[in-house]
Enzyme design. Sequence first.
Site, PDB file in Angstrom:
ATOM      1  N   LYS A 116       0.819  -1.216   0.000  1.00 48.59           N
ATOM      2  CA  LYS A 116       0.000   0.000   0.000  1.00 48.59           C
ATOM      3  C   LYS A 116       0.851   1.263   0.000  1.00 48.59           C
ATOM      4  O   LYS A 116       0.346   2.349  -0.309  1.00 48.59           O
ATOM      5  CB  LYS A 116      -0.971   0.014   1.177  1.00 48.59           C
ATOM      6  CG  LYS A 116      -0.335   0.123   2.538  1.00 48.59           C
ATOM      7  CD  LYS A 116      -1.391   0.088   3.631  1.00 48.59           C
ATOM      8  CE  LYS A 116      -0.785   0.190   5.017  1.00 48.59           C
ATOM      9  NZ  LYS A 116      -0.105   1.468   5.253  1.00 48.59           N
ATOM     10  N   ASP A 117       2.146   1.140   0.351  1.00 46.44           N
ATOM     11  CA  ASP A 117       3.043   2.295   0.332  1.00 46.44           C
ATOM     12  C   ASP A 117       3.702   2.500  -1.027  1.00 46.44           C
ATOM     13  O   ASP A 117       4.384   3.506  -1.229  1.00 46.44           O
ATOM     14  CB  ASP A 117       4.141   2.143   1.391  1.00 46.44           C
ATOM     15  CG  ASP A 117       3.615   2.275   2.808  1.00 46.44           C
ATOM     16  OD1 ASP A 117       2.544   2.889   2.983  1.00 46.44           O
ATOM     17  OD2 ASP A 117       4.264   1.759   3.733  1.00 46.44           O
ATOM     18  N   ARG A 176      -7.826   8.628   2.410  1.00 50.19           N
ATOM     19  CA  ARG A 176      -8.845   7.597   2.156  1.00 50.19           C
ATOM     20  C   ARG A 176      -9.684   7.361   3.404  1.00 50.19           C
ATOM     21  O   ARG A 176     -10.929   7.333   3.344  1.00 50.19           O
ATOM     22  CB  ARG A 176      -8.156   6.302   1.708  1.00 50.19           C
ATOM     23  CG  ARG A 176      -9.110   5.099   1.550  1.00 50.19           C
ATOM     24  CD  ARG A 176      -8.314   3.805   1.382  1.00 50.19           C
ATOM     25  NE  ARG A 176      -7.458   3.547   2.529  1.00 50.19           N
ATOM     26  CZ  ARG A 176      -7.854   2.939   3.636  1.00 50.19           C
ATOM     27  NH1 ARG A 176      -9.114   2.527   3.768  1.00 50.19           N
ATOM     28  NH2 ARG A 176      -7.010   2.716   4.632  1.00 50.19           N
ATOM     29  N   ARG A 177      -9.018   7.185   4.533  1.00 47.44           N
ATOM     30  CA  ARG A 177      -9.758   6.971   5.778  1.00 47.44           C
ATOM     31  C   ARG A 177     -10.559   8.202   6.164  1.00 47.44           C
ATOM     32  O   ARG A 177     -11.699   8.099   6.627  1.00 47.44           O
ATOM     33  CB  ARG A 177      -8.786   6.612   6.912  1.00 47.44           C
ATOM     34  CG  ARG A 177      -8.167   5.230   6.802  1.00 47.44           C
ATOM     35  CD  ARG A 177      -7.142   5.002   7.888  1.00 47.44           C
ATOM     36  NE  ARG A 177      -6.555   3.673   7.823  1.00 47.44           N
ATOM     37  CZ  ARG A 177      -5.295   3.400   8.140  1.00 47.44           C
ATOM     38  NH1 ARG A 177      -4.491   4.372   8.536  1.00 47.44           N
ATOM     39  NH2 ARG A 177      -4.836   2.173   8.063  1.00 47.44           N
ATOM     40  N   ARG A 198       0.961  11.748  12.684  1.00 43.92           N
ATOM     41  CA  ARG A 198       2.079  11.089  12.019  1.00 43.92           C
ATOM     42  C   ARG A 198       2.843  10.268  13.047  1.00 43.92           C
ATOM     43  O   ARG A 198       2.585  10.313  14.231  1.00 43.92           O
ATOM     44  CB  ARG A 198       3.004  12.127  11.378  1.00 43.92           C
ATOM     45  CG  ARG A 198       2.477  12.791  10.118  1.00 43.92           C
ATOM     46  CD  ARG A 198       2.377  11.830   8.939  1.00 43.92           C
ATOM     47  NE  ARG A 198       3.546  10.987   8.815  1.00 43.92           N
ATOM     48  CZ  ARG A 198       4.726  11.353   8.317  1.00 43.92           C
ATOM     49  NH1 ARG A 198       4.896  12.590   7.888  1.00 43.92           N
ATOM     50  NH2 ARG A 198       5.728  10.505   8.237  1.00 43.92           N
ATOM     51  N   ARG A 227       1.775   6.714  17.920  1.00 43.78           N
ATOM     52  CA  ARG A 227       0.378   7.136  17.820  1.00 43.78           C
ATOM     53  C   ARG A 227      -0.430   6.594  18.998  1.00 43.78           C
ATOM     54  O   ARG A 227      -1.273   7.298  19.568  1.00 43.78           O
ATOM     55  CB  ARG A 227      -0.231   6.661  16.499  1.00 43.78           C
ATOM     56  CG  ARG A 227       0.416   7.258  15.262  1.00 43.78           C
ATOM     57  CD  ARG A 227      -0.302   6.842  14.008  1.00 43.78           C
ATOM     58  NE  ARG A 227       0.465   7.198  12.815  1.00 43.78           N
ATOM     59  CZ  ARG A 227      -0.024   7.228  11.589  1.00 43.78           C
ATOM     60  NH1 ARG A 227      -1.293   6.912  11.369  1.00 43.78           N
ATOM     61  NH2 ARG A 227       0.738   7.554  10.554  1.00 43.78           N
ATOM     62  N   CYS A 282      -1.490  11.937  -4.547  1.00 44.29           N
ATOM     63  CA  CYS A 282      -1.342  11.664  -3.117  1.00 44.29           C
ATOM     64  C   CYS A 282      -2.472  12.232  -2.265  1.00 44.29           C
ATOM     65  O   CYS A 282      -2.641  11.835  -1.118  1.00 44.29           O
ATOM     66  CB  CYS A 282      -0.006  12.193  -2.622  1.00 44.29           C
ATOM     67  SG  CYS A 282       0.239  13.964  -2.884  1.00 44.29           S
TER      68      CYS A 282
END
Length: 311
Positions: free
Chosen positions: A83-84, A133-134, A151, A157, A244
Amino acid sequence: MGGGGVLRIGTRSSPMAMAQAEHVAGLMRAQWVVREVEIVPYTTSGDRWAGSLAELGGKGVFVKEIDRAQLAGEVDVVVHCLKDMPGDEPLPEGLEITAYLPRDDVHDAVVTADGTKLRDLPKGARVGTSSVRRTAQLKALRRDLTVVPVRGNANSRLAELDAGEFDALLLAAAGLRRIGLHGRITEALPTTSMIPAVGAGVLALQCRTGDAESVEAVAGLDHALTRACATAERAMLRVLRGHCASPIAGHCAPKDDGLALHAAVFSPAGDVVLEAFENGLAHTPDWVGEAAANTLLDQGARALIDAIPHP
């Protein structure tokens, strides 16, 4: 191949990336008796940057510096979270994805300190995520919540969540599992309401084209069905030419003897949702992805994507 027959695995230096590389190294060691496997970590500009990834060029900043090291011969195999890896542009010349490991959990997870689920969060609750997206899908589900950019790796996090900086976090279930923190997941969101990222849950093993020894060493780890699903998702993304800052989601899964792809493009505010559902044969994954993308383009995806500001 490194000196003395050592196979060098390149990876990011974050705890999650190192855990993923160790997993791959374990698979390698199980295959061979005499060869040594060495992990070579890199701290990328994306890892050091505390601001928006869009300002650095998107998620690709996590992979491009390691790709250059691989092309320079510093490492033999690179472990990337699929996904990256940018899906709207080809791999650098001289590199190939030789193997896709079996797909892990694709779900996005809600994590709260007290076990409160998404539907029970109070109005205005602060939810941490930096994924466009989220963010778009969260706004579509709960427009009353406050999305706060966050981040850092998953551990940092979670520390911020526990310190009260957020009421909830959205994180990848697969990533939490890989670092042994699956127990922190409050709930896994259904893929019908939070469509996963393209390549979610997939580890890609990348080699230099023509490096026969490394390619041969990695090829046996390839999972054909995961490759087919990932190829369909990335074909969709390639045709859409997203950038992006464009919220695009895609989840392909096996269905009967073929593939079923659920793809979507969102406005950043989540008030516009374009969806496509495409079924096809497992041996024609590119067709499945391209057909889904063309359905989205017919609905106006090009104008929606192009209208989103981006660096």
